[in-house]
Write an enzyme that holds these catalytic residues in place. Structure first.
Site, PDB file in Angstrom:
ATOM      1  N   HIS A   1       0.829  -1.209   0.000  1.00 14.27           N
ATOM      2  CA  HIS A   1       0.000   0.000   0.000  1.00 14.27           C
ATOM      3  C   HIS A   1       0.866   1.263   0.000  1.00 14.27           C
ATOM      4  O   HIS A   1       0.405   2.339   0.389  1.00 14.27           O
ATOM      5  CB  HIS A   1      -0.995  -0.008   1.175  1.00 14.27           C
ATOM      6  N   THR A   2       2.098   1.120  -0.395  1.00 14.65           N
ATOM      7  CA  THR A   2       2.963   2.292  -0.557  1.00 14.65           C
ATOM      8  C   THR A   2       3.016   2.722  -2.024  1.00 14.65           C
ATOM      9  O   THR A   2       3.298   3.877  -2.311  1.00 14.65           O
ATOM     10  CB  THR A   2       4.399   1.968  -0.097  1.00 14.65           C
TER      11      THR A   2
ATOM     12  N   SER B   1     -10.277 -18.923 -21.917  1.00 15.23           N
ATOM     13  CA  SER B   1      -9.608 -19.257 -20.660  1.00 15.23           C
ATOM     14  C   SER B   1      -9.606 -20.775 -20.517  1.00 15.23           C
ATOM     15  O   SER B   1     -10.650 -21.389 -20.330  1.00 15.23           O
ATOM     16  CB  SER B   1     -10.353 -18.624 -19.481  1.00 15.23           C
TER      17      SER B   1
ATOM     18  N   GLY C   1      -6.557 -15.585  -6.364  1.00 12.74           N
ATOM     19  CA  GLY C   1      -6.990 -14.991  -5.092  1.00 12.74           C
ATOM     20  C   GLY C   1      -5.943 -15.113  -3.992  1.00 12.74           C
ATOM     21  O   GLY C   1      -6.207 -14.815  -2.843  1.00 12.74           O
TER      22      GLY C   1
ATOM     23  N   GLY D   1      -3.179 -13.446  -3.850  1.00 14.34           N
ATOM     24  CA  GLY D   1      -2.416 -12.216  -3.666  1.00 14.34           C
ATOM     25  C   GLY D   1      -1.074 -12.256  -4.375  1.00 14.34           C
ATOM     26  O   GLY D   1      -0.155 -11.523  -4.023  1.00 14.34           O
TER      27      GLY D   1
ATOM     28  N   GLU E   1      -6.598  -2.433 -15.308  1.00 13.79           N
ATOM     29  CA  GLU E   1      -7.070  -2.779 -13.957  1.00 13.79           C
ATOM     30  C   GLU E   1      -7.969  -1.659 -13.406  1.00 13.79           C
ATOM     31  O   GLU E   1      -9.022  -1.919 -12.840  1.00 13.79           O
ATOM     32  CB  GLU E   1      -5.838  -2.992 -13.063  1.00 13.79           C
TER      33      GLU E   1
ATOM     34  N   ASP F   1       2.489  -4.310  -9.172  1.00 15.40           N
ATOM     35  CA  ASP F   1       2.274  -5.650  -9.714  1.00 15.40           C
ATOM     36  C   ASP F   1       2.664  -5.725 -11.186  1.00 15.40           C
ATOM     37  O   ASP F   1       3.359  -6.648 -11.623  1.00 15.40           O
ATOM     38  CB  ASP F   1       0.802  -6.068  -9.557  1.00 15.40           C
TER      39      ASP F   1
HETATM   40  C1  GLA Z   1      -2.426  -4.856  -4.862  1.00 15.52           C
HETATM   41  C2  GLA Z   1      -2.250  -3.728  -5.875  1.00 15.52           C
HETATM   42  C3  GLA Z   1      -0.844  -3.134  -5.807  1.00 15.52           C
HETATM   43  C4  GLA Z   1      -0.467  -2.772  -4.385  1.00 15.52           C
HETATM   44  C5  GLA Z   1      -0.765  -3.925  -3.438  1.00 15.52           C
HETATM   45  C6  GLA Z   1      -0.556  -3.532  -2.002  1.00 15.52           C
HETATM   46  O1  GLA Z   1      -1.608  -5.944  -5.198  1.00 15.52           O
HETATM   47  O2  GLA Z   1      -2.497  -4.195  -7.173  1.00 15.52           O
HETATM   48  O3  GLA Z   1      -0.759  -2.014  -6.646  1.00 15.52           O
HETATM   49  O4  GLA Z   1      -1.095  -1.601  -3.976  1.00 15.52           O
HETATM   50  O5  GLA Z   1      -2.095  -4.401  -3.558  1.00 15.52           O
HETATM   51  O6  GLA Z   1       0.772  -3.219  -1.799  1.00 15.52           O
END
Ligand code: GLA
Length: 388
Positions: free
Chosen positions: A39-40, A72, A126, A128, A164, A176
């Site tokens: 979240h930075t 898919s 899902g 992450g 996105e 990402d």
């Molecule tokens: C998701 C978002 C990224 C980032 C992370 C948290 O993966 O796609 O841009 O903000 O959460 O770090």
């Protein structure tokens, strides 16, 4: 590992040839981990991710029509997209990532042509690990390559990120997509999300390595909370700016500034977390450079505390995994990773006693939640590429 990718590539190629009776172009784009710095990115701060040996492979070939047929392989689901009617959101979630990329290419003037595509992945959905960014990056690289459009990597990253935002409705940062395109074998990327300046640091910690623990709690419900966090940070910046006009984003702020202004308590906590996390990422980079595992691990634990207590994006399963890891000497560090509300923890674990440590966590998770923990061993790999 390369083997994972080769197997996936073979499967996608075979399926494409069976379905469309043509030889396709093949591209592969990886998912990512993040050592520290969550979240930075959308706060113009710092992150320390790496591309991993799990990703998405896409096979494509032109079909001489004005329609794109997208398949898919994992969901056995087909979506047709006409190039003549403008791009609109589909009710199939997966298709939106590719439609978003088509829209992005179209807006920047690419002459689109109809094509067929088949894709499949080996990133647990899902978890992450950014399967959506991998799909966007595979699509943007695959389609532009197929049409002979030479995009530089930065353009690809931005088109993928925009897809996105506009088609998946998540106002994500750049981490990402950047990691998926720019990854380097054996390395983490120290990235400044404002300037996009980056440095590759060997992911090489003496006598220790990484392991991921997957809660298998799907984080998709977190999308609206994600956008809300982003808005709370923006509110914090606008309050700070009234007193400190030089603050353009939270990366320009420090805890002292935060203390001197008045803002809603929730907004304060969100901002404090981001400010502290940025400081941790900077330190973590120097520790990684010097191979200081224990010091790096300590920052990971602190990062989790901030994400859970101040930023409030954790969940009981993630908290449990980190709390248990803290009790075991094998774990130098552990933290939830990515957007939060589920998915994986990333753990820095000593080589000595590694299996025993993993088993202890596995059994305590099973006892507490009555289901099996996912355990993934991942390697850092090169970013998105055409498969030759
Ligand atoms: C998701 C978002 C990224 C980032 C992370 C948290 O993966 O796609 O841009 O903000 O959460 O770090």
């Amino acid at each position: 590992m390369k083997n994972n990718e080769n197997e996936l590539n073979r499967k996608v190629r075979n399926s494409f040839e069976e379905k469309f009776s043509q030889k396709p172009l093949l591209v592969h784009a990886p998912g990512r981990i993040n050592l520290i710095g969550d979240h930075t990115d959308y706060n113009n701060g710092y992150v320390l991710p790496a591309a991993i040996d799990r990703g998405i492979t896409m096979a494509l070939a032109k079909n001489g029509t004005d329609t794109c047929r997208l398949f898919s392989l994992d969901l056995k689901d087909m979506q047709e997209v006409s190039l003549n009617t403008g791009f609109i959101r589909s009710d199939k979630g997966w298709a939106n990532y590719i439609i978003g990329v088509l829209d992005g290419l179209n807006s920047r003037g690419t002459r689109l042509e109809g094509f067929d595509a088949v894709f499949s992945g080996n990133i647990p959905i899902g978890s992450g690990l950014s399967s959506s960014a991998a799909l966007e990056c595979a699509a943007v690289m695959g389609i532009s390559e197929l049409l002979g459009e030479s995009l530089d990597k930065e353009e690809m990253i931005h088109i993928a990120q925009e897809a996105e935002h506009k088609f998946a409705g998540v106002n994500c940062g750049i981490m990402d997509q950047f990691s998926s395109v720019m990854g380097k074998e054996g390395h983490a990327i120290r990235l400044d999300c404002e300037s996009l300046q980056h440095e590759y640091l060997p992911l090489d910690i003496k006598n220790a390595g990484l392991v991921l623990f997957d809660t298998k709690v799907s984080h998709s419900l977190g999308d609206s909370a994600y956008n809300q966090r982003r808005m709370e940070c923006e509110t914090g910046v606008s309050v700070l700016r009234q007193f400190f006009p030089e603050v353009r984003s939270l990366r320009d702020a420090d805890a002292e500034m935060l203390e001197t202004v008045e803002m809603p308590e929730t907004v304060f906590r969100r901002c404090l977390y981001v400010i502290e996390e940025n400081e941790r990422v900077v330190k973590a980079g120097t520790y990684l450079k010097s191979g200081l595992g224990k010091e790096l691990g300590k920052l990971m634990f602190e990062s989790h505390d901030g994400l859970s207590g101040l930023y409030e994006v954790s969940c009981p399963e993630l908290d449990h995994l980190v709390t248990e890891a803290k009790k075991l000497p094998q774990f130098f560090g552990s933290r939830m990773m990515g957007g939060g509300f589920g998915g994986c923890t990333i753990n820095l674990i000593s080589d000595e006693g590694r299996e025993e440590g993993i088993e202890k966590i596995r059994s305590s998770f099973g006892q507490r939640f009555g289901r099996e923990l996912g355990v993934y061993h991942v390697q850092a790999v090169e970013g998105a590429h055409v498969v030759t």
